[in-house]
Motif scaffolding. Structure first.
Motif, short mmCIF file in Angstrom:
data_model
loop_
_atom_site.label_atom_id
_atom_site.label_comp_id
_atom_site.label_asym_id
_atom_site.label_seq_id
_atom_site.Cartn_x
_atom_site.Cartn_y
_atom_site.Cartn_z
N GLY A 2 0.80 -1.22 0.00
CA GLY A 2 0.00 0.00 0.00
C GLY A 2 0.83 1.27 0.00
N ARG A 3 1.91 1.27 0.78
CA ARG A 3 2.72 2.49 0.82
C ARG A 3 3.40 2.76 -0.52
NH1 ARG A 3 8.33 1.95 1.67
NH2 ARG A 3 8.89 -0.13 2.35
N TYR A 4 3.70 1.71 -1.26
CA TYR A 4 4.31 1.89 -2.58
C TYR A 4 3.31 2.54 -3.55
CZ TYR A 4 7.99 -1.17 -0.85
OH TYR A 4 9.00 -1.72 -0.11
N VAL A 5 2.08 2.07 -3.51
CA VAL A 5 1.05 2.65 -4.38
C VAL A 5 0.77 4.09 -3.97
CG1 VAL A 5 -1.38 2.46 -5.09
CG2 VAL A 5 0.02 0.40 -4.87
N PHE A 6 0.63 4.32 -2.66
CA PHE A 6 0.37 5.67 -2.15
C PHE A 6 1.51 6.61 -2.53
CE2 PHE A 6 -0.13 8.84 1.28
CZ PHE A 6 -1.49 9.07 1.22
N GLY A 7 2.74 6.15 -2.32
CA GLY A 7 3.91 6.97 -2.63
C GLY A 7 4.05 7.23 -4.12
N ALA A 8 3.86 6.20 -4.93
CA ALA A 8 3.97 6.37 -6.38
C ALA A 8 2.89 7.31 -6.91
CB ALA A 8 3.88 5.01 -7.07
N ALA A 9 1.68 7.20 -6.38
CA ALA A 9 0.60 8.09 -6.81
C ALA A 9 0.92 9.54 -6.45
CB ALA A 9 -0.72 7.67 -6.18
N ALA A 10 1.44 9.76 -5.26
CA ALA A 10 1.82 11.12 -4.85
C ALA A 10 2.94 11.65 -5.74
CB ALA A 10 2.24 11.14 -3.39
N LEU A 11 3.92 10.82 -6.00
CA LEU A 11 5.04 11.22 -6.86
C LEU A 11 4.53 11.60 -8.25
CD1 LEU A 11 8.11 11.44 -7.38
CD2 LEU A 11 8.10 8.99 -7.86
N LEU A 12 3.66 10.79 -8.81
CA LEU A 12 3.13 11.08 -10.15
C LEU A 12 2.23 12.32 -10.15
CD1 LEU A 12 2.39 7.45 -11.36
CD2 LEU A 12 4.23 8.99 -12.13
N LEU A 13 1.45 12.53 -9.09
CA LEU A 13 0.63 13.74 -9.00
C LEU A 13 1.51 14.98 -8.92
CD1 LEU A 13 -2.36 12.79 -6.71
CD2 LEU A 13 -2.49 13.73 -9.01
N GLY A 14 2.61 14.88 -8.20
CA GLY A 14 3.55 16.00 -8.13
C GLY A 14 4.15 16.32 -9.48
N ILE A 15 4.55 15.28 -10.20
CA ILE A 15 5.10 15.48 -11.55
C ILE A 15 4.04 16.10 -12.46
CG2 ILE A 15 5.94 14.28 -13.61
CD1 ILE A 15 7.28 12.26 -11.65
N ALA A 16 2.81 15.58 -12.39
CA ALA A 16 1.72 16.13 -13.21
C ALA A 16 1.47 17.59 -12.87
CB ALA A 16 0.46 15.31 -13.01
N GLY A 17 1.53 17.94 -11.60
CA GLY A 17 1.34 19.33 -11.20
C GLY A 17 2.36 20.26 -11.82
N LEU A 18 3.61 19.83 -11.84
CA LEU A 18 4.66 20.65 -12.45
C LEU A 18 4.50 20.73 -13.97
CD1 LEU A 18 7.90 19.68 -10.49
CD2 LEU A 18 6.59 21.80 -10.36
N VAL A 19 4.21 19.60 -14.59
CA VAL A 19 4.09 19.58 -16.05
C VAL A 19 2.86 20.38 -16.52
CG1 VAL A 19 3.64 18.05 -18.03
CG2 VAL A 19 5.34 17.40 -16.31
N LEU A 20 1.74 20.21 -15.83
CA LEU A 20 0.49 20.86 -16.24
C LEU A 20 0.31 22.26 -15.66
CD1 LEU A 20 -1.86 17.77 -15.84
CD2 LEU A 20 -0.86 18.68 -17.96
N HIS A 21 1.22 22.66 -14.77
CA HIS A 21 1.11 23.96 -14.09
C HIS A 21 -0.24 24.10 -13.40
CE1 HIS A 21 4.78 25.03 -16.14
NE2 HIS A 21 4.22 24.74 -17.29
N ASP A 22 -0.65 23.03 -12.72
CA ASP A 22 -1.93 23.01 -12.04
C ASP A 22 -1.84 22.01 -10.89
OD1 ASP A 22 -4.59 23.41 -11.41
OD2 ASP A 22 -5.37 22.17 -13.02
N GLN A 23 -2.41 22.36 -9.76
CA GLN A 23 -2.47 21.43 -8.64
C GLN A 23 -3.80 20.70 -8.76
OE1 GLN A 23 -1.60 19.03 -6.59
NE2 GLN A 23 0.09 20.40 -6.16
N LEU A 24 -3.75 19.45 -9.12
CA LEU A 24 -4.93 18.71 -9.51
C LEU A 24 -5.87 18.36 -8.36
CD1 LEU A 24 -3.11 16.35 -12.01
CD2 LEU A 24 -4.33 18.47 -12.51
N ILE A 25 -5.40 18.40 -7.13
CA ILE A 25 -6.26 18.02 -6.01
C ILE A 25 -6.35 19.12 -4.96
CG2 ILE A 25 -5.99 15.55 -6.34
CD1 ILE A 25 -3.91 15.54 -4.12
N SER A 26 -6.36 20.35 -5.40
CA SER A 26 -6.43 21.48 -4.50
C SER A 26 -7.29 22.57 -5.11
CB SER A 26 -5.01 22.01 -4.24
OG SER A 26 -5.05 23.27 -3.63
#
Length: 141
Positions: A2-26
């Motif tokens: 579970g921690r791997y999935v949780f961590g990987a999802a957070a890591l990917l959301l962070g990358i998406a935020g930088l690439v898209l210039h948008d915070q997707l869950i805020s």
């Protein structure tokens, strides 16, 4: 696992935020949106990456828990503006569900079984409240 999935999802959301210039869950509505996006995306990436390593998983869970709590607070102005619209409340609880996940991960990384048990019980209660919110949102008319 579970921690791997949780961590990987957070890591990917962070990358998406930088690439898209948008915070997707805020829902940040204050000045400094660009800085908020960069800081929170980098924090998600750091927290997510830390969750993937056993020695730093507690630190990563702590970072993500605080970050997701901040994200939940960004939806509070919508609740205040329209308290009768339940979707506003639901957005807060979606983020609090992530806080509950981070609490479990942080507790499981703790060397103290008593501390782990307390954190996991608190996370169960918080996640239960979130699920009540999710159910209310489904039957809203």
């Amino acid at each position: 696992m579970g921690r791997y999935v949780f961590g990987a999802a957070a890591l990917l959301l962070g990358i998406a935020g930088l690439v898209l210039h948008d915070q997707l869950i805020s829902n940040w509505q204050l000045p400094g949106v660009a800085a908020f996006i960069v800081v929170t995306s980098v924090a998600q990436m750091i927290g997510g990456a830390a969750m993937l390593l056993p020695r730093t998983s507690g630190l990563g869970a702590g970072i993500l828990g605080i970050l997701y709590l901040v994200f939940s607070l960004t939806f509070v102005p919508g609740v205040v503006a329209q308290p009768g619209v339940y979707a506003s409340w639901g957005n807060v609880f979606y983020q609090l569900a992530l806080v509950a996940g981070a609490m479990v991960a942080y507790g499981l990384a703790s060397p103290s079984p008593a501390r782990a048990a307390r954190l996991c019980r608190a996370a169960i209660v918080l996640f239960g409240l979130c699920n009540i919110s999710f159910a209310i949102e489904q039957v809203e008319f």
